[in-house]
Design a protein around this motif. Structure first.
Motif, mmCIF file in Angstrom:
data_model
loop_
_atom_site.group_PDB
_atom_site.id
_atom_site.type_symbol
_atom_site.label_atom_id
_atom_site.label_comp_id
_atom_site.label_asym_id
_atom_site.label_seq_id
_atom_site.Cartn_x
_atom_site.Cartn_y
_atom_site.Cartn_z
ATOM 1 N N MET A 1 0.847 -1.198 0.000
ATOM 2 C CA MET A 1 0.000 0.000 0.000
ATOM 3 C C MET A 1 0.879 1.242 0.000
ATOM 4 O O MET A 1 1.884 1.271 0.702
ATOM 5 C CB MET A 1 -0.894 0.000 1.232
ATOM 6 N N ASN A 2 0.471 2.232 -0.766
ATOM 7 C CA ASN A 2 1.265 3.455 -0.822
ATOM 8 C C ASN A 2 0.326 4.662 -0.700
ATOM 9 O O ASN A 2 -0.558 4.843 -1.541
ATOM 10 C CB ASN A 2 2.028 3.496 -2.156
ATOM 11 N N LEU A 3 0.502 5.444 0.344
ATOM 12 C CA LEU A 3 -0.342 6.636 0.544
ATOM 13 C C LEU A 3 0.503 7.906 0.479
ATOM 14 O O LEU A 3 0.082 8.957 0.976
ATOM 15 C CB LEU A 3 -1.086 6.527 1.883
ATOM 16 N N LYS A 4 1.674 7.805 -0.152
ATOM 17 C CA LYS A 4 2.555 8.995 -0.264
ATOM 18 C C LYS A 4 1.860 10.090 -1.058
ATOM 19 O O LYS A 4 1.209 9.820 -2.071
ATOM 20 C CB LYS A 4 3.852 8.611 -0.977
ATOM 21 N N GLY A 5 1.959 11.331 -0.569
ATOM 22 C CA GLY A 5 1.345 12.467 -1.260
ATOM 23 C C GLY A 5 -0.115 12.673 -0.888
ATOM 24 O O GLY A 5 -0.760 13.600 -1.357
ATOM 25 N N LYS A 6 -0.650 11.789 -0.042
ATOM 26 C CA LYS A 6 -2.061 11.899 0.391
ATOM 27 C C LYS A 6 -2.122 12.457 1.814
ATOM 28 O O LYS A 6 -1.205 12.255 2.607
ATOM 29 C CB LYS A 6 -2.730 10.515 0.397
ATOM 30 N N SER A 7 -3.249 13.104 2.120
ATOM 31 C CA SER A 7 -3.429 13.690 3.454
ATOM 32 C C SER A 7 -4.725 13.195 4.080
ATOM 33 O O SER A 7 -5.743 13.071 3.391
ATOM 34 C CB SER A 7 -3.506 15.219 3.353
ATOM 35 N N ALA A 8 -4.655 12.972 5.389
ATOM 36 C CA ALA A 8 -5.807 12.407 6.112
ATOM 37 C C ALA A 8 -6.162 13.231 7.334
ATOM 38 O O ALA A 8 -5.294 13.833 7.962
ATOM 39 C CB ALA A 8 -5.472 10.985 6.564
ATOM 40 N N ILE A 9 -7.447 13.206 7.663
ATOM 41 C CA ILE A 9 -7.924 13.623 8.988
ATOM 42 C C ILE A 9 -8.312 12.348 9.728
ATOM 43 O O ILE A 9 -9.029 11.504 9.175
ATOM 44 C CB ILE A 9 -9.167 14.545 8.879
ATOM 45 N N VAL A 10 -7.844 12.223 10.971
ATOM 46 C CA VAL A 10 -8.305 11.138 11.844
ATOM 47 C C VAL A 10 -8.864 11.786 13.105
ATOM 48 O O VAL A 10 -8.118 12.414 13.871
ATOM 49 C CB VAL A 10 -7.166 10.163 12.210
ATOM 50 N N THR A 11 -10.165 11.677 13.316
ATOM 51 C CA THR A 11 -10.739 12.238 14.548
ATOM 52 C C THR A 11 -10.515 11.245 15.690
ATOM 53 O O THR A 11 -10.534 10.031 15.482
ATOM 54 C CB THR A 11 -12.244 12.562 14.403
ATOM 55 N N GLY A 12 -10.278 11.783 16.878
ATOM 56 C CA GLY A 12 -9.983 10.901 18.014
ATOM 57 C C GLY A 12 -8.661 10.174 17.825
ATOM 58 O O GLY A 12 -8.467 9.085 18.372
ATOM 59 N N GLY A 13 -7.756 10.799 17.086
ATOM 60 C CA GLY A 13 -6.480 10.140 16.748
ATOM 61 C C GLY A 13 -5.445 10.206 17.848
ATOM 62 O O GLY A 13 -4.316 9.753 17.654
ATOM 63 N N ALA A 14 -5.817 10.755 19.015
ATOM 64 C CA ALA A 14 -4.834 10.890 20.092
ATOM 65 C C ALA A 14 -4.666 9.615 20.893
ATOM 66 O O ALA A 14 -3.697 9.478 21.630
ATOM 67 C CB ALA A 14 -5.253 12.030 21.026
ATOM 68 N N SER A 15 -5.625 8.676 20.764
ATOM 69 C CA SER A 15 -5.510 7.482 21.607
ATOM 70 C C SER A 15 -6.158 6.279 20.933
ATOM 71 O O SER A 15 -6.846 6.420 19.921
ATOM 72 C CB SER A 15 -6.140 7.784 22.986
ATOM 73 N N GLY A 16 -5.892 5.102 21.481
ATOM 74 C CA GLY A 16 -6.582 3.875 21.083
ATOM 75 C C GLY A 16 -6.573 3.584 19.591
ATOM 76 O O GLY A 16 -5.537 3.661 18.920
ATOM 77 N N ILE A 17 -7.750 3.278 19.077
ATOM 78 C CA ILE A 17 -7.898 2.877 17.670
ATOM 79 C C ILE A 17 -7.491 4.025 16.741
ATOM 80 O O ILE A 17 -6.805 3.813 15.732
ATOM 81 C CB ILE A 17 -9.360 2.438 17.409
#
Ligand SMILES: NC(=O)c1ccc[n+]([C@@H]2O[C@H](COP(=O)([O-])OP(=O)(O)OC[C@H]3O[C@@H](n4cnc5c(N)ncnc54)[C@H](O)[C@@H]3O)[C@@H](O)[C@H]2O)c1
Length: 246
Positions: A1-17
């Protein structure tokens, strides 16, 4: 898998899942914005992402605030240069049997677990529709599929996320946007560490492969759903539960 050059938002990304998903996406080369109430923990995760050689951005926000979600999405695009993936993951539980549940317990869970997902979907959808590409992954729960004793509010919110996922998939499909949900079973995180031992024991009895899930088990599937490998999958709910639901 290659996600280079892509940007993501992850909500609740500070802990756990959420943290495991943020780190996994960065592991495949993505820039990741972590949206969380807990800014100190979010900064720790974004720091680890920077150490991996990717861009990490920590943003303090309450996902249940609609207007703030719009500002956050704009800030992420300005800072990371684009938005290609949204992982709606931040969630809470406020358990109690229905005949004792307070209005506040009900409203808090629905406001964060369902409206919070709508807020970020709404703003990301406008961006994804315009650019004719994007990936949305919604973290729901097997309890949204089967209902759980003591969790009418949580089960209703997670069932709502499944409806949100399927309807959004229908609306955005022709714009090249995939929208899917992951339904974890019991995964050992801070949320579950508060659960009574009897709940953990009962879950372990149900899990046919005989082990409690780890955040990384969910993260690998989230990365797949964010990647081009899943381009022909949309409107799906994928259980990651070691067979707990069977
Ligand atoms: N752990 C499990 O067994 C399990 C099972 C099924 C589904 N889930 C779902 O997975 C998701 C992540 O759960 P987890 O176990 O990693 O929980 P967690 O408590 O470890 O992490 C949740 C994160 O969300 C953040 N958050 C909470 N409310 C917020 C808000 N209003 N705005 C912004 N951030 C907020 C918290 O600060 C925290 O960092 C949740 O949606 C949960 O319902 C968890």
């Amino acid at each position: 898998m290659n996600l280079k050059g892509k940007s993501a938002i992850v909500t609740g990304g500070a802990s756990g899942i959420g943290a495991a998903i943020a780190l996994k996406l960065a592991g495949y080369g993505a820039s990741v914005a972590i949206i969380d109430l807990n800014i100190k923990a979010a900064e720790k995760v974004s720091g680890r992402i920077e150490e991996m050689g990717c861009i990490g951005l920590a943003v303090q926000a309450d996902i249940s605030d609609f207007e703030e979600a719009g500002r956050v999405a704009g800030h992420v695009v300005d800072t990371l240069g684009s938005l290609d993936m949204l992982v709606n993951n931040a969630g809470i539980n406020r358990d109690g049997v229905v005949w004792k549940m307070t209005e506040e317990q009900w409203d808090d869970v629905l406001r964060i677990n369902l409206k919070g997902y709508f807020n970020y979907t709404r703003h990301a959808a406008a961006i994804f529709r315009g650019q004719k590409s994007g990936k949305i992954v919604n973290v729901t729960s097997i309890n949204g599929l089967r209902g759980k004793f003591g969790q009418t509010n949580y089960s209703a919110s997670k069932a709502g996320v499944i409806g949100l996922t399927k309807a959004t998939a229908r609306e955005l499909g022709k714009y090249g946007v995939n929208v899917n949900a992951i339904a974890p079973g019991l995964i050992m995180t801070e949320m579950m560490k508060q659960a009574p031992q009897s709940v953990l024991d009962k879950a372990l009895e149900e899990i046919v492969i005989g082990r409690i899930g780890r955040p990384e088990d969910v993260a690998e599937v989230a990365a797949f759903l964010c990647s081009g490998l899943s381009r022909h999958i949309t409107g799906e709910v994928i259980k990651v539960d070691g067979g707990q639901y069977i």
